[in-house]
Design an enzyme around this catalytic site. Structure first.
Site, PDB file in Angstrom:
ATOM      1  N   ASN A   1      74.468 131.047  83.945  1.00 60.38           N
ATOM      2  CA  ASN A   1      74.815 130.941  85.360  1.00 60.38           C
ATOM      3  C   ASN A   1      74.886 129.479  85.776  1.00 60.38           C
ATOM      4  OD1 ASN A   1      75.717 131.854  87.764  1.00 60.38           O
ATOM      5  ND2 ASN A   1      73.725 132.297  88.626  1.00 60.38           N
TER       6      ASN A   1
ATOM      7  N   GLY B   1      83.316 128.549  85.612  1.00 58.25           N
ATOM      8  CA  GLY B   1      83.684 128.100  86.959  1.00 58.25           C
ATOM      9  C   GLY B   1      83.220 129.017  88.073  1.00 58.25           C
TER      10      GLY B   1
ATOM     11  N   THR C   1      78.754 128.021  82.675  1.00 61.21           N
ATOM     12  CA  THR C   1      79.280 129.051  81.821  1.00 61.21           C
ATOM     13  C   THR C   1      80.141 128.390  80.781  1.00 61.21           C
ATOM     14  OG1 THR C   1      79.207 130.497  83.710  1.00 61.21           O
ATOM     15  CG2 THR C   1      80.721 131.136  81.964  1.00 61.21           C
TER      16      THR C   1
END
Ligand code: DON
Length: 567
Positions: free
Chosen positions: A398, A470, A378
């Site tokens: 993703n 994250g 991301t």
């Protein structure tokens, strides 16, 4: 190691693989970021930040700059920047009005609850993570077009052109970027149906130039036809042909029907700060407001033993709140997410009654709270323009390089966002988070996200723009950046540089960054019953802080090649 720990570990190995993991850099002297008078962009790539700065110098506003930065990242940061994925904008305009745009991917019309299970009801390994079936219907291009329709001030073409130039002329790779593409080769070859030679054509070396001609042509269609340049015509044909070759299910109808959605942002207060953040289908906004809600009446400190008390408190909040996430959070268009109940201060204080300042609560003694009435790839960038308009954007494919499927002819990477659905109750996704019925797969539904683009006001004025990638660590990293500034008095860069910690109910561990843990604090927490696991960098927070004199301080995460540009 149990299955959840295994999944979590696998994700972090994946992060390592895509080069996200950098050792945590700590420093003695407080670090001060770039300071500018008027405007700033902080993003994951210097070339993208530069594009945003240029657009604002040409008279564009923060939304114009955000569209141009988003498109530029799709070229220079293809592991996460995207046109084949989706994300969220949180916007605060200079007049104080607030907006959020949800351009999250959606489940294709042929998607169904058990699509990743075999005949015995067991999860088929990697099916939701790699290959054509892992992709949700992309939302990014529709999102950019809608943001432009509503708030754009410069012509659309002017915003797309810098990305076209970067794709057509190419850009020079750093050593780390060359290594990243070399590591990705095997997956691209395995999961793309036609060799994506723009990424796999050679063994990359530092100073090589990466040209993406097919992507440049797709961007030209988007420049000339707007959203239709992606969801209809030649690009749609390339996507559907790619699906047919790879047994994927995204159809012309899925593309035609995709619509991003303007939603009221989720707002809440913490002391004299107002937070403007992302509500469902993200869990991120709810999570940070729950954590700040519990924190509000407590004293915390960054010094000595008191820091261990704070980390204990933070971990215990995370355990309880991630249990709520697994049960109650999902796309609110499909499931009645009890947002107000989850944020209710009485609920939060009841939820925290089992908190013991001396001892960790085992995760298996924690379940989701009782609601009485149901009423790791991301990237994030933060922008403030000269008028004081602000955009926080987190956007994603993703996992690193998404599904590893490059749409032949169109030259872009498709997301693997379907793994963010709960593919089977109790089965952890690639970030180790659990889910159940609320977040089960349904056609048209958006998969639950943790992305937390957030804007803070202090006493009614713009104060901070912040966010990070994250996976499941996003909300806790955003929380820490906010607490570092608001409670520990740090500037933006220092708040970003600080070592991070993460915990999430399951697995029952506190993750800390290599070189980011003081042994005394660790022992104090182990004495309370906590277990630790060391890993590489957690998140890449990019933020902007409005200083008391009105200037802007950028915080660009040193864990990546993130950089602030401004004037
Ligand atoms: O929406 C989400 O929560 C995830 N798809 C985000 C993935 C991510 O942050 C991976 N990057 N490090």
């Amino acid at each position: 190691m149990n299955i959840i720990e295994k999944h979590f570990m696998r994700y972090f190995l994946l992060l390592f693989w895509v080069g996200l993991v950098f050792s945590c850099k700590t420093s003695e002297e407080p670090k001060i970021g770039l300071i500018t008078e008027n405007a700033m962009v902080v993003s994951a790539h210097p070339l993208a930040s530069e594009v945003g700065k240029q657009i604002m110098e040409e008279g564009g506003n923060a939304v114009d700059a955000a569209i141009a930065v988003h498109m530029a990242l799709a070229v220079v940061y293809p592991e996460a920047g995207n046109i084949g994925g989706g994300g969220f904008f949180v916007i605060r305009n200079q007049d104080g009005s607030t907006h959020s745009l949800d351009f999250r991917e959606r489940g294709p019309l042929l998607a169904h609850r058990d699509m990743y299970l075999d005949e015995d009801g067991e999860v088929i390994d990697r099916k939701s993570i790699k290959g054509h079936l892992a992709a949700g219907v992309p939302g990014a291009v529709d999102g950019m077009a809608r943001a432009h329709e509503r708030f754009g001030s410069l012509p659309w073409k002017q915003l797309i052109q810098p990305a076209i130039d970067l794709a057509e002329r190419g850009f020079v790779l750093s050593e780390a970027e060359a290594a990243k593409f070399n590591r990705a080769k095997e997956n691209f070859n395995q999961y793309s149906t036609v060799n994506p030679s723009q990424f796999t054509g050679k063994e990359w070396e530092e100073n090589d130039t990466l040209v993406q001609s097919q992507l440049a042509e797709t961007l030209k269609l988007i420049r000339d036809q707007g959203r239709d340049g992606f969801y209809k015509g030649q690009t749609a044909k390339y996507i559907v042909e790619e699906m047919e070759r790879g047994e994927g299910i995204i159809s012309y109808e899925d593309l035609e029907k995709y619509e991003s959605t303007w939603r009221a942002p989720l707002e809440g207060t913490y002391k004299n700060f107002k937070l403007i953040t992302m509500g469902p289908p993200s869990s991120g906004g709810i999570i940070i407001l729950q954590m700040l809600g519990i924190l509000e009446d407590r004293e915390i400190s960054r010094n000595g033993e008191a820091y261990a008390e704070y980390l204990h408190l933070k971990t215990e909040m995370e355990r309880r709140i991630y249990a709520d996430r697994a049960t109650y959070m999902a796309d609110a268009d499909y499931y009645p997410v009890p947002v107000q109940e989850l944020l209710d201060r009485n609920y939060l204080s009841q939820r925290f009654q089992t908190f013991n300042p001396e001892k960790a609560t085992p995760s298996d003694e924690i379940a989701a709270g009782k609601i009485l009435s149901m009423s790791e790839e991301t990237t994030h960038f933060s922008i403030v323009d000269p008028e004081g308009n602000a955009v926080a954007c987190t956007t994603t494919l993703n996992g690193g390089m998404g599904s590893s499927v490059v749409v032949d002819g169109a030259g872009f990477i498709l997301n693997n966002e379907m793994d963010d659905f709960s593919i089977k109750p109790g089965h952890p996704n690639m970030f180790g988070v659990l889910g159940g019925e609320a977040n089960q797969i349904e056609p048209g539904k958006r998969m639950l996200s943790s992305m937390t683009p957030t804007i803070l006001e202090k006493d009614g004025q713009l104060f901070m723009v912040v966010g990070t990638p994250g996976g499941s660590t996003i909300p806790t990293s955003v929380f820490q950046a906010i607490v570092n500034v608001v409670e520990f008095g740090m500037g933006m860069q220092q708040a970003v540089n600080e070592p991070r910690f993460h915990s999430q109910w399951q697995p029952e561990l506190i993750f800390y960054e290599k070189e980011g843990m003081d042994q005394g604090i660790k022992s104090a927490m182990e004495n309370k019953g906590h277990s630790f696991s060391e890993r590489g960098g957690i998140g890449r927070v990019d933020g902007i802080l409005v200083l008391p004199d009105g200037r802007l301080e950028g915080g660009a995460d040193p864990r990546g090649m993130d950089e602030a540009f401004g004037f």
